[in-house]
Every structure is written in C-alpha cells, then in structure tokens.
Design an enzyme around this catalytic site. Structure first.
Site, PDB file in Angstrom:
ATOM      1  N   ILE A 136       0.979  -1.067  -0.109  1.00 30.46           N
ATOM      2  CA  ILE A 136       0.111  -0.170  -0.236  1.00 30.46           C
ATOM      3  C   ILE A 136       0.884   1.620   0.020  1.00 30.46           C
ATOM      4  CG2 ILE A 136      -2.066  -1.090   1.020  1.00 30.46           C
ATOM      5  CD1 ILE A 136      -1.235  -0.102   3.781  1.00 30.46           C
ATOM      6  N   ASP A 137       0.610   2.056  -0.245  1.00 27.91           N
ATOM      7  CA  ASP A 137       1.222   3.218  -0.691  1.00 27.91           C
ATOM      8  C   ASP A 137       1.647   4.084   1.226  1.00 27.91           C
ATOM      9  OD1 ASP A 137       1.278   3.230  -3.515  1.00 27.91           O
ATOM     10  OD2 ASP A 137      -0.693   4.802  -2.896  1.00 27.91           O
ATOM     11  N   MET A 138       2.546   5.170   0.573  1.00 23.47           N
ATOM     12  CA  MET A 138       3.161   5.559   1.883  1.00 23.47           C
ATOM     13  C   MET A 138       2.155   6.010   3.000  1.00 23.47           C
ATOM     14  SD  MET A 138       6.382   8.180   2.236  1.00 23.47           S
ATOM     15  CE  MET A 138       5.114   9.978   1.614  1.00 23.47           C
ATOM     16  N   ARG A 237      -6.836   5.671  -6.127  1.00 21.66           N
ATOM     17  CA  ARG A 237      -6.639   7.192  -6.653  1.00 21.66           C
ATOM     18  C   ARG A 237      -6.888   7.183  -7.794  1.00 21.66           C
ATOM     19  NH1 ARG A 237      -0.769   7.445  -4.510  1.00 21.66           N
ATOM     20  NH2 ARG A 237      -1.498   9.366  -4.938  1.00 21.66           N
TER      21      ARG A 237
END
Length: 305
Positions: A136-138, A237
C-alpha cells in the site's frame, strides 16, 4: 534502458527536466550527472543537459548497475493484528514506506518486520522486499500482509493473483456521489504524458476493477468504501479521479494543494479476507479508522442526504 520516444507534448522540454519523468526514481541532479557522464543519447547522439527535445526523437539512457544494500532490522514499533508461524498482518501507519526505495533507505515496514520476525520472512520478494505479499502507498494507512516462509508466500500470492484475497478500503472523495454504489472497470497503465503517474489508458495497460459504495455523504465530499477486484498501482486513486471524484488530500491525482488539513490521500486499508495458506481457515481481519482519518470526517460537517 529501452529507448523512449519523445511525445508531441514533450517538444521543447529540456532533457535534464524530462529524464526524471521517464525514470521516476531519478532526480534532476541525478539526471544531470548522467548527462555529464555521456550516458544519455538522443537519436544516437550524446547530448548536453540543456538539450531541448523534438517529438519523435529516441531517448536512450545507460543506467549504472544499482548498488543495493541489504535492509537492516530496526526496532520500530508495529501494530500487529495477527501473527503465527506462517504470516503476519500489520496495521501500517500513514507515512510509513513499505520497503526500501530511493529516498527511503530505512525506517520502512520491511526494516521493522526484520527486527520483529527475527529474520523469519520469505525470500520470494527479493532482498529489498522480504515477505511482502502486497503493498500500500506510503500515505495510505491500514492492513498489509507479509509471509514468513516461501510456502505461505506462494499460496497467498496465488490468492492475490486469483482475486480471492479480498482487500477493502475506506476513503473520502471530493464531491457528493450520486449513486449509492458502482463499479469502475477501466484499464490502468503508465500515464502517457506524465510517467510518474498512472492513468486510465488503453496503451500498455492492465485490466483494473474497483467496486465502491457510499458510507456517508457530506456537503462537497463523500465517505466511501472500496473493494478491489484487481490490484494495480494507485488503483483506487486513479479510478476515483477517472470518475470525477478524486481522493481528498491526494496531491498527485486530486487537487494540487492541501485541503481539510490533509496532505496525502485520505485512504485506509480497513479489511483483509483470505484463506490461511496452511490450515485452510478463512481469515477476516479489520483495522479501525486511524485518528487522523476520523479527524478529517469531523471537519467535513454534518452528513447530508
């Protein structure tokens, strides 16, 4: 690196400014060093850093062999949701990078897992990503799954590729969604005009499907739940931007300035469902919304119909 053709939109761009868009991990100063070293050619000619491109020109970059350091264990606290001899599920905080990458050599989830698990992580992900089954993204908080051995990793990865490893997210998006639920079925690939972004495109894209449902509507915003059928880079997103409802706080795919006190997408991986790789038991795990997500909801005002 495979040669890249300059697009019409890139006509007139300086080569040192364009290279970081072609190679996301490259900074402008790094691009200039490559140019000074004669490692960049256009249509077979070595060029200087101030060279301006023309559509159709072929850009070739000779990248040096990367020098990769082995991630070291670091005593970083973890919010462990589940753990046994085969796997571990962690509730990752917003702002933590999953594995070492340019600009983030340590302080990552992998560094924390190496300390916590005592080196007992599968090697399938390679030296930099031991045990990591999915990412998962930061700036996305929530559940992430890691495997402690190759047996577990192979079986969990098979569930991921077979779309039976279910991942559910909560998000806040701009605008009041009209429909109570829906599905975005649109392929995702590298953005043809900005190579640091992903986009809905037919060119060099892969199938991507996101299901969503409304939790609460606010004036100008909607709190939603998203269920991934596929797992493309930045999928939620990109898909929400595609349907006109970018994520609140997303400075890449949404508005370019912070809103409601949030810089970084308002997105939380709230639930995982999968079959345990060894005993066949169905696992259903969840993580509550973090405090910063709840604070954003409180700033949106009262719910509206």
């Amino acid at each position: 690196m495979t040669p890249v053709l300059a697009t019409a939109e890139e006509t007139g761009a300086r080569i040192d400014a364009l290279l970081p868009r072609i190679i996301p991990e490259l900074t402008r100063s790094g691009a200039q060093k490559l140019l000074e070293a004669g490692a960049v050619s256009v249509d077979g000619r070595i060029v200087r850093k101030n060279y301006r491109l023309t559509a159709g020109e072929s850009i070739c970059v000779v990248l040096p062999e990367p020098v990769q350091s082995v991630p070291q264990p670091q005593n970083i606290p973890l919010d462990v949701v589940f753990e046994d001899d085969d796997l571990i599920v962690v509730n990752k905080p917003r702002g933590m990078v999953v594995h070492p990458a340019p600009g983030h050599p340590d302080g990552t989830l992998v560094n924390a897992l190496l300390f916590h698990c005592g080196g007992s992580l599968s090697g399938i992900g390679g030296v930099l990503r031991p045990g990591i089954v999915h990412r998962i993204d930061m700036d996305t908080s929530g559940l992430i799954l890691a495997a402690k051995n190759d047996f577990a990793h192979q079986r969990l990865s098979a569930q991921l590729s077979g779309h039976s490893l279910a991942r559910t997210y909560e998000a806040v998006v701009y605008g009041r969604m009209r429909d109570d639920a829906g599905t975005v079925d649109a392929p995702i690939g590298r953005c043809p005009t900005d190579r640091k972004r992903m986009a809905v495109t037919e060119k060099n894209a892969r199938a991507a499907i996101t299901h969503y449902e409304v939790i609460t509507r606010y004036e100008g915003f909607t709190h939603i739940r998203c269920m991934l059928e596929t797992g493309r880079t930045h999928q939620i997103r990109v898909h929400m931007e595609h349907i006109g409802h970018p994520l609140l706080g997303d400075l890449v795919y949404g508005r370019k300035c912070p809103a409601k006190g949030l810089s970084g997408q308002c997105l939380h991986a709230c639930a995982l469902r999968f079959v345990h790789p060894r005993n066949g038991q169905e696992m259903a795990l969840s993580a509550p919304l973090p405090d910063e997500f709840r604070a954003v909801l409180s700033r949106l005002g009262p719910p509206v119909g």
